[in-house]
Design an enzyme around this catalytic site. Structure first.
Site, mmCIF file in Angstrom:
data_model
loop_
_atom_site.group_PDB
_atom_site.id
_atom_site.type_symbol
_atom_site.label_atom_id
_atom_site.label_comp_id
_atom_site.label_asym_id
_atom_site.label_seq_id
_atom_site.Cartn_x
_atom_site.Cartn_y
_atom_site.Cartn_z
ATOM 1 N N GLY A 370 0.825 -1.198 0.000
ATOM 2 C CA GLY A 370 0.000 0.000 0.000
ATOM 3 C C GLY A 370 0.856 1.243 0.000
ATOM 4 N N PRO A 371 0.237 2.396 -0.194
ATOM 5 C CA PRO A 371 0.985 3.659 -0.236
ATOM 6 C C PRO A 371 1.676 3.939 1.099
ATOM 7 C CG PRO A 371 -1.292 3.951 -1.003
ATOM 8 C CD PRO A 371 -1.215 2.597 -0.397
ATOM 9 N N GLY A 373 2.452 5.543 4.551
ATOM 10 C CA GLY A 373 1.537 6.118 5.530
ATOM 11 C C GLY A 373 0.235 5.376 5.672
ATOM 12 N N GLY A 375 -0.118 2.469 7.156
ATOM 13 C CA GLY A 375 -0.173 1.737 8.417
ATOM 14 C C GLY A 375 0.487 0.373 8.403
ATOM 15 N N LYS A 376 1.325 0.111 7.402
ATOM 16 C CA LYS A 376 1.926 -1.231 7.272
ATOM 17 C C LYS A 376 2.895 -1.509 8.434
ATOM 18 C CE LYS A 376 3.634 -0.315 3.178
ATOM 19 N NZ LYS A 376 3.168 1.083 3.054
ATOM 20 N N THR A 377 3.830 -0.611 8.646
ATOM 21 C CA THR A 377 4.803 -0.808 9.732
ATOM 22 C C THR A 377 4.122 -0.754 11.094
ATOM 23 O OG1 THR A 377 6.577 0.148 8.376
ATOM 24 C CG2 THR A 377 6.938 0.084 10.749
ATOM 25 N N GLU A 500 10.498 -4.282 4.395
ATOM 26 C CA GLU A 500 11.432 -3.817 3.358
ATOM 27 C C GLU A 500 12.795 -4.485 3.540
ATOM 28 O OE1 GLU A 500 10.608 -2.051 0.919
ATOM 29 O OE2 GLU A 500 8.829 -0.923 1.469
#
Length: 578
Positions: A370-371, A373, A375-377, A500
Site C-alpha cells: 500500500g501507499p 503512511g 499503516g503497514k509498519t 522492506e
C-alpha cells in the site's frame, strides 16, 4: 509517592527504596558526632591552657587532652566521611539500577513522546545531583547542626550575656538572608531545568550529526545551541548577582559580630566576669558556628536542586513498564495469526488503522502493500506488542496475543526492519544480540551464509570480530541489512516479519537473499512489507492497505484483475524493477 507529599518525604522515600546499609550509616553518624564533640572540646581545653600558661610548668594533662581531641577528630572524621561516601554511592548505584531497569521495560510509546537526551539526563545528571547531596553535603549538614548546637550551648555556659549580645544580630541577618536564599533556590531550579534541556538538545544533534551535515543545518543548530548557551549564561549571571550580594552581606555581618564580641568581651574580661582564655575560646566557637552555618546554607541550596531531581526521577520510576513475565508461555506453534477488526492511532483523533481484518496462515507468506503512511509498519508494531490496539484483537490461533507473556511471545518472532539497526560492537555481537547462551560459531556462519553476508564478512580484516561502529556506520546499507536478516535467521523464528528487508540490496544480492528467505519461510508464518513487486508477487496472499483500511485481499493475479489501486501499484513497480 504522591504529589501531595512534602518534597523532603519524597526524597526520603526514594532513598529508602534503595535499601541503604543502615549499620554503616549509623556508624558514620556516630563517628561524625564524635568528631564534632572532639572539635568542641578543643577550645575549652585551650582556654584552660591560656589561663594557666606557665613555661616552667606546662599542664601536660591539658596538652595531652588537646592532642587526643585532635587525633580523635582527624581519625573519626576521616572514617565517617568514607562511610557516608560509601552509603551515598550505594544509594546512587541502586537508584541508577532501578532507573536503568525501568527505562528498559518502558513501552515504546514512552520513547515516542520523550527525547533520548531526556532519559540520559535523568540517568546521569539528576542522579548525580542526588549523589552530591548525600556524599558531599549531607555530612557537612549533620556535623554542622551538631557543631552549631554544641557551640551555642558552650557559649551560654562560658558567658551568657556576651552570647546574647552576639545573637542579637541574627534577626537582622535573617531579614536579608531568607529572601535571598529563596531567590537562589528558584534560580538553581531554573538552571537545572535549562541544563537538562540543553543536554537533551546536544544529545539529539550529535547523535544525528550526519543528517545535520547532509542538510547543511550547522548554522541552524548553532543558533539553537547558542540560544541555549545564552539562557544558561543569563541564569548563571543571576546566580552570580545573588552570590555577589550574599558574600559581602555575610562578611559584613561577621565583622559586626566580631566588633561586638571584641568590644563587649573586652569589657567583660576587664571586669573579671570572663578570663582571657574564655574570650579566646569564645572566638574559636564563633568560627565553629559560622563555618557550619555556611555548610548548612550550601546544603539547603543543594537540597532544592535535589528535590527537583527527585521529582524527575520519580516521574520515571512511577510509570508502568512492560511486565515480561505476566501471561502464559507460547506452547503450541501450530497456529495462524488472526487480525480481527483492529483499529489503532498514536493519537485518538488521528487513527492509523481502522477495522483491519485478515489471517496470516501457518506456513504461508502474507504480503502487506500500500501507499506510504497506510499503516503497514504500524501493523508490525502491534504484532510485536509495542503498542496495544485501541479496539479489536490480534490472536495466535484462538488465544489473544495479549495473554502471552512478552518474553515468550517476542522469542518466536524474527523482525527485520527497513532501518536495519545495529549497535556499536562486533559483527558477531550484533548477530547474536538478544540470544541466551554461547551460540556455536558454525551456526552463526550458517545464518550469515543464508543471508548472503558470510562472503563480505570473511573479506573484512577481522572477519566476525570486525567493529561496525556506532549504528553500524562502518558498513554499507546493504551489508547492514544482510546482518539484520542473518540475525533474524539465527533466532529461528516461528513468525517472520520482513519490513522492506531487501530494500538496500543490489540486484545480485537480492536474488540470493530472496532464495535464502524462501528456504527460511518454509513452515513458518511470514509477513512481508515490500514495495518491490518481485518481493511479493509469489506471496500466498496480499493485503492492500490504503489510509489504514484493507481495500483488497487476494493473490497477485486476483488483485491485479480486481483492484484498481493495486494494478496501478503493480504497473509502477514493473517499470521500477525493469
Amino acid at each position: 509517592m504522591t504529589d501531595m507529599q512534602p518534597k523532603w518525604k519524597q526524597l526520603l522515600q526514594l532513598i529508602r527504596a534503595t535499601h541503604p546499609p543502615k549499620l554503616i550509616f549509623s556508624i558514620a553518624l556516630f563517628l561524625s558526632l564524635l568528631t564534632t564533640v572532639a572539635g568542641l572540646a578543643i577550645p575549652l581545653l585551650a582556654s584552660r591552657l591560656i589561663d594557666n600558661f606557665d613555661l616552667n610548668d606546662l599542664n601536660t594533662t591539658v596538652i595531652s587532652g588537646i592532642g587526643i581531641a585532635f587525633f580523635v577528630q582527624a581519625v573519626a572524621g576521616g572514617v565517617s566521611v568514607y562511610f557516608l561516601a560509601k552509603v551515598g554511592q550505594h544509594i546512587i548505584a541502586s537508584l541508577r539500577e532501578q532507573l536503568w531497569r525501568k527505562l528498559l521495560v518502558l513501552p515504546v510509546s514512552y520513547y515516542d513522546a520523550h527525547e533520548t537526551g531526556d532519559a540520559v539526563s535523568r540517568m546521569t545528571n539528576d542522579t548525580g545531583v542526588i549523589k552530591n547531596l548525600i556524599t558531599e553535603h549531607f555530612t557537612g549538614f549533620i556535623t554542622g547542626i551538631i557543631s552549631v548546637v554544641g557551640a551555642i550551648i558552650i557559649l551560654f555556659y562560658l558567658d551568657w550575656p556576651l552570647t546574647l549580645v552576639m545573637f542579637s544580630i541574627i534577626p537582622l541577618a535573617l531579614l536579608f538572608l531568607i529572601p535571598i536564599g529563596k531567590k537562589m533556590a528558584n534560580i538553581s531550579r531554573n538552571l537545572q531545568k535549562e541544563t537538562a534541556g540543553f543536554s537533551a538538545h546536544l544529545t539529539r544533534v550529535i547523535s544525528e550529526v550526519r543528517l545535520v551535515k547532509a542538510s547543511n543545518a550547522e548554522d541552524r543548530e548553532w543558533r539553537k545551541g547558542q540560544s541555549g548557551i545564552k539562557r544558561l549564561y543569563a541564569l548563571g549571571l543571576r546566580e552570580g548577582v545573588i552570590q555577589a550580594l550574599m558574600s559581602p552581606l555575610v562578611s559584613s555581618l561577621i565583622i559586626v559580630v566580631l566588633v561586638l564580641i571584641i568590644g563587649y568581651g573586652g569589657v567583660r574580661v576587664t571586669s573579671g566576669a570572663m578570663t582571657p582564655g574564655e574570650l579566646a575560646a569564645f572566638f574559636i566557637y564563633l568560627f565553629q558556628i559560622i563555618m557550619p552555618i555556611t555548610q548548612i546554607v550550601v546544603f539547603s541550596t543543594q537540597f532544592q536542586k535535589t528535590v527537583g531531581a527527585t521529582e524527575k526521577v520519580l516521574s520515571i520510576l512511577s510509570l508502568d513498564g512492560e511486565d515480561f513475565q505476566d501471561g502464559s508461555e507460547v506452547n503450541s506453534l501450530d497456529h495462524s495469526l488472526v487480525i480481527q477488526k483492529v483499529s489503532f492511532g498514536y493519537q485518538p483523533e488521528a487513527p492509523i488503522l481502522e477495522d483491519v481484518s485478515f489471517t496470516a496462515k501457518k506456513g504461508e507468506v502474507t504480503a502487506i502493500v500500500g501507499p506510504s503512511g497506510s499503516g503497514k509498519t504500524t501493523m508490525f508494531s502491534l504484532i510485536e506488542q509495542f503498542y496495544s490496539p485501541t479496539s479489536g484483537d490480534i490472536r495466535y490461533g484462538e488465544e489473544p496475543i495479549s495473554t502471552y507473556n512478552l518474553k515468550s511471545w517476542r522469542t518466536i518472532i524474527g523482525y527485520v526492519s527497513q532501518e536495519s539497526p545495529l549497535y556499536a560492537g562486533t559483527i558477531k555481537d550484533n548477530l547474536t544480540y538478544g540470544l541466551d547462551g554461547d551460540i556455536p560459531i558454525e551456526k552463526i556462519h550458517a545464518a550469515a551464509e543464508m543471508a548472503y553476508a558470510d562472503t563480505f564478512i570473511q573479506s573484512l580484516t577481522d572477519g566476525y570480530e570486525t567493529e561496525v561502529g556506532e549504528r553500524g556506520i562502518k558498513l554499507s546499507g546493504g551489508q547492514r541489512q544482510r546482518i539484520a536478516i542473518a540475525r533474524a535467521l539465527l533466532r529461528d523464528p516461528e513468525i517472520l516479519m520482513l519490513d522492506e528487508a531487501t530494500s538496500s540490496l543490489d540486484s545480485q544480492s537480492e536474488i540470493v537473499v530472496q532464495q535464502a528467505l524462501k528456504n527460511l519461510m518454509k513452515g513458518r508464518t511470514t509477513l512481508v512489507i515490500a514495495h518491490r513487486l518481485s518481493t511479493i508477487v509469489d506471496a500466498d496472499q496480499i493485503i492492500f492497505l490504503d489510509k489504514g483500511k484493507v481495500t483488497g485481499i487476494g493473490t497477485h493475479d486476483e488483485l491485479f484483475q480486481q483492484h484498481t489501486l493495486y494494478r496501478d501499484f503493480a504497473r509502477q513497480q514493473l517499470k521500477t524493477d525493469v
